[in-house]
Scaffold this active site. Structure first.
Site, short mmCIF file in Angstrom:
data_model
loop_
_atom_site.label_atom_id
_atom_site.label_comp_id
_atom_site.label_asym_id
_atom_site.label_seq_id
_atom_site.Cartn_x
_atom_site.Cartn_y
_atom_site.Cartn_z
N ALA A 137 5.91 57.09 75.09
CA ALA A 137 6.84 57.68 74.12
C ALA A 137 8.17 56.94 74.07
O ALA A 137 8.94 57.09 73.13
CB ALA A 137 7.08 59.14 74.45
N ARG A 166 14.98 47.48 74.68
CA ARG A 166 15.23 46.08 75.04
C ARG A 166 14.30 45.09 74.35
O ARG A 166 14.53 43.89 74.41
CB ARG A 166 15.15 45.90 76.56
CG ARG A 166 16.40 46.41 77.26
CD ARG A 166 16.23 46.45 78.75
NE ARG A 166 15.46 47.61 79.18
CZ ARG A 166 14.96 47.77 80.41
NH1 ARG A 166 15.13 46.84 81.31
NH2 ARG A 166 14.29 48.87 80.71
N LYS A 173 7.26 49.53 71.20
CA LYS A 173 7.00 48.59 72.29
C LYS A 173 5.51 48.45 72.61
O LYS A 173 5.00 47.34 72.76
CB LYS A 173 7.76 49.02 73.55
CG LYS A 173 7.46 48.14 74.74
CD LYS A 173 8.43 48.30 75.88
CE LYS A 173 8.20 49.55 76.67
NZ LYS A 173 9.11 49.63 77.83
N THR A 222 9.96 61.53 82.53
CA THR A 222 8.52 61.32 82.76
C THR A 222 7.80 62.64 83.06
O THR A 222 6.65 62.84 82.66
CB THR A 222 8.29 60.32 83.91
OG1 THR A 222 9.11 60.71 85.03
CG2 THR A 222 8.66 58.92 83.50
N GLU A 267 14.90 58.31 92.99
CA GLU A 267 15.19 57.31 91.95
C GLU A 267 16.38 56.46 92.38
O GLU A 267 17.28 56.93 93.08
CB GLU A 267 15.51 58.02 90.63
CG GLU A 267 14.30 58.63 89.98
CD GLU A 267 13.17 57.64 89.81
OE1 GLU A 267 13.33 56.67 89.05
OE2 GLU A 267 12.12 57.79 90.47
N ASN A 286 7.76 53.18 93.96
CA ASN A 286 6.81 53.92 93.13
C ASN A 286 6.41 53.04 91.95
O ASN A 286 7.26 52.62 91.17
CB ASN A 286 7.50 55.20 92.65
CG ASN A 286 6.71 55.93 91.58
OD1 ASN A 286 5.50 55.77 91.47
ND2 ASN A 286 7.41 56.73 90.79
N ASN A 298 9.47 45.44 79.51
CA ASN A 298 10.65 46.05 78.91
C ASN A 298 11.32 45.15 77.88
O ASN A 298 12.00 45.64 76.99
CB ASN A 298 11.67 46.39 80.00
CG ASN A 298 11.13 47.47 80.92
OD1 ASN A 298 10.74 48.55 80.47
ND2 ASN A 298 11.05 47.17 82.20
N ASN A 338 -24.53 17.25 48.89
CA ASN A 338 -23.42 16.38 49.27
C ASN A 338 -22.28 16.59 48.28
O ASN A 338 -22.44 16.40 47.08
CB ASN A 338 -23.86 14.92 49.25
CG ASN A 338 -22.73 14.02 49.72
OD1 ASN A 338 -22.41 13.98 50.90
ND2 ASN A 338 -22.09 13.36 48.78
N SER A 346 -17.74 11.92 43.65
CA SER A 346 -16.34 12.14 44.03
C SER A 346 -15.49 12.60 42.86
O SER A 346 -15.80 12.30 41.71
CB SER A 346 -15.75 10.83 44.57
OG SER A 346 -16.47 10.45 45.71
#
Ligand code: UD1
Ligand code: CA
Length: 459
Positions: A13, A18, A25, A82, A157, A172, A230, A380, A408
């Site tokens: 989501a 960046r 993304k 998250t 975190e 993690n 990212n 040809n 040709s």
């Protein structure tokens, strides 16, 4: 736990600020597939019966990419963290009892064996939550794994961590196995009292432990697998790593790559043994190459099917074209969508084809355009021949039957049909059908005025 069902939640989501892109993304391509197709493919290979994609930014664009009914969507309108994202996914998994594999849409390099190990460790520990962790050199930005007598106690975190916790180098990866429905009951208890004001999925460890639930970790050996994308630098780095894996697999399967570092093969491409690719070859999309083919420098093939013993010479571009066996193309030929060469053909330098169905052994060796055409066998096409297929409004078809010899510099003003075994004189502009076995000549008769130049010079 043979009959323990597996479902997968893929978090996708986030905005991907960046990337500086209008495209979500997870839809950026990597070796011919959008990023999010990689975790989805793994889920399918592992037998996941339900795959929930949590989408938000660019939700409609993402949704359009996936039409198979083993994918369902959960819309996370606001990215509140998250933990919140997995709560949103829970709406698509009510009543599900089993293991949920939690993956990220922007982590494309995970291997199947790694996830199999995660699931095995999770089941062995009979854990409610198992986190995939890794030891890294620089842990900046990641959640740190805080252990207590060896067992995972919590995840902190980076932004919430103390200096001591920041010194921890076990992180993690953001990949988990969770037991449903118990994990959803725990997720409902999350709060957002932290540095980022988000609902952290990682807090599920503390909650589970607090309620006496078993938690576990599995370890990831090769940390490049958990690499998240990212920005475009990381996208290029992931492409490089994946290219190494893909090229290695082809070489071990019997394909010669003269310079693997400059050979670009998309993930879904198939190549037969004893084929040889020179440097700078690009095989894209769903291209399939037969055995004993030679593909020279600078050839670019997209969604093509190439039979055995074909030779694609330098600088040729082929798109949505089908080649039978023993076909030679190029150098510098352009085969556009709808080109079908039956086999033993030669399409030479500076020849362009489009929607051209060409029979066995027919050839156009130099400087031609063959579009909206149906050619039989043993034809040809002389140098400089052009099918004039477009009248400015509509496209028209040129049909040339078996055994025709085209001199040709001929133009076929379509629609026109040339009967079998006939001969078109060089320099003709053919506007009417030619019957079988005929000679057709359509050019201004030559005029010769003797002495003309000499007389002009005298003036
Ligand atoms: C997360 C983990 C961190 C871990 C890191 C690994 C948490 C709180 N932290 O941090 O411990 O080391 O991943 O890369 O989980 N997403 C949503 N909705 C949201 C928020 C995120 O779908 O509301 C998606 C993102 O698109 C992304 C994934 O979840 O695919 C991870 O989110 P991100 O914000 O990158 O997490 P990190 O802060 O890096
Ligand atoms: Ca991240």
């Amino acid at each position: 736990m043979e009959n323990h069902p597996l479902a997968t939640v893929i978090l996708a989501a986030g905005k991907g600020t960046r990337m500086k892109s209008e495209r979500p993304k997870v839809l950026h391509p990597l070796a011919g597939r959008p990023l999010v197709a990689y975790p989805l493919q793994l889920a399918r290979e592992l037998g996941s019966e339900k795959n929930v994609l949590v989408i938000g930014h660019g939700a409609e664009q993402v949704r359009e990419q996936f039409t198979r009914d083993d994918v369902v969507f959960a819309i996370q309108k606001q990215q509140l963290g998250t933990g919140h994202a997995v709560q949103i996914a829970a709406t698509q998994l009510s009543g599900f009892q089993g293991t949920i594999l939690l993956l990220c849409g922007d982590v494309p390099l995970l291997r199947r064996q790694t996830l199999e190990q995660l699931l095995a460790d999770h089941r062995k520990a009979r854990a409610t939550v198992t986190v995939l962790t890794a030891i890294v050199g620089d842990a900046t930005g990641y959640g740190r794994i805080v252990r207590d007598n060896g067992t995972i106690a919590r995840i902190v975190e980076h932004k919430d961590a103390t200096p001591e916790q920041r010194a921890i180098n076990e992180i993690n990866t953001g990949i988990y196995a969770l037991e449903a429905p118990r994990c959803f009951e725990l997720l409902a208890q999350l709060d957002n009292h932290n540095a980022q004001g988000e609902y952290y999925l990682t807090d599920i460890i503390t909650l589970a432990r607090g309620q006496g639930e078993p938690v576990a970790t599995a370890s990831l050996e090769n940390i490049e697998e958990s690499m998240g994308i990212n920005d475009r630098l990381q996208l290029a780095e992931a492409a490089r790593i994946l290219r190494t894996r893909i090229n290695r697999a082809h070489m071990l399967a019997g394909v010669t790559l003269e310079d693997p570092l400059t050979t670009y093969i998309d993930i879904d491409v198939v190549i037969g043994a004893d084929s040889c690719l020179q440097p700078g070859v690009h095989l894209r999309g769903t291209t399939r190459i037969g055995r004993h083919c030679r593909i020279e420098t600078g050839a670019v093939l997209l969604d093509c099917e190439v039979g055995d013993h074909c030779h694609i010479k330098a600088g040729s571009a082929l798109e949505e074209s089908t080649l039978g066996e023993k076909v030679t193309v190029g150098p510098m030929a352009h085969l556009r969508p709808g080109t079908q060469l039956a086999g033993h053909n030669k399409i030479g330098n500076f020849v362009e084809t489009k929607k051209a169905v060409i029979g066995l052994r027919s050839q156009a060796s130099h400087l031609s355009y063959i579009g909206d055409a149906e050619l039989g066998c043993d034809i040809n096409i002389g140098c400089g021949t052009i099918t004039c297929n477009y009248d400015g409004v509509n496209k028209h078809k040129t049909v040339i039957e078996d055994g025709v010899f085209v001199g040709s510099d001929t133009q076929f003003v379509a629609p026109v049909t040339i009967g079998r075994n006939s001969l078109i004189g060089a320099g003709s502009t053919i506007t009417k059908d030619v019957p079988a076995d005929a000679l057709a000549l359509a050019r201004t008769p030559q005029k010769v005025i003797e002495g003309w130049c000499k007389n002009r010079k005298k003036k």
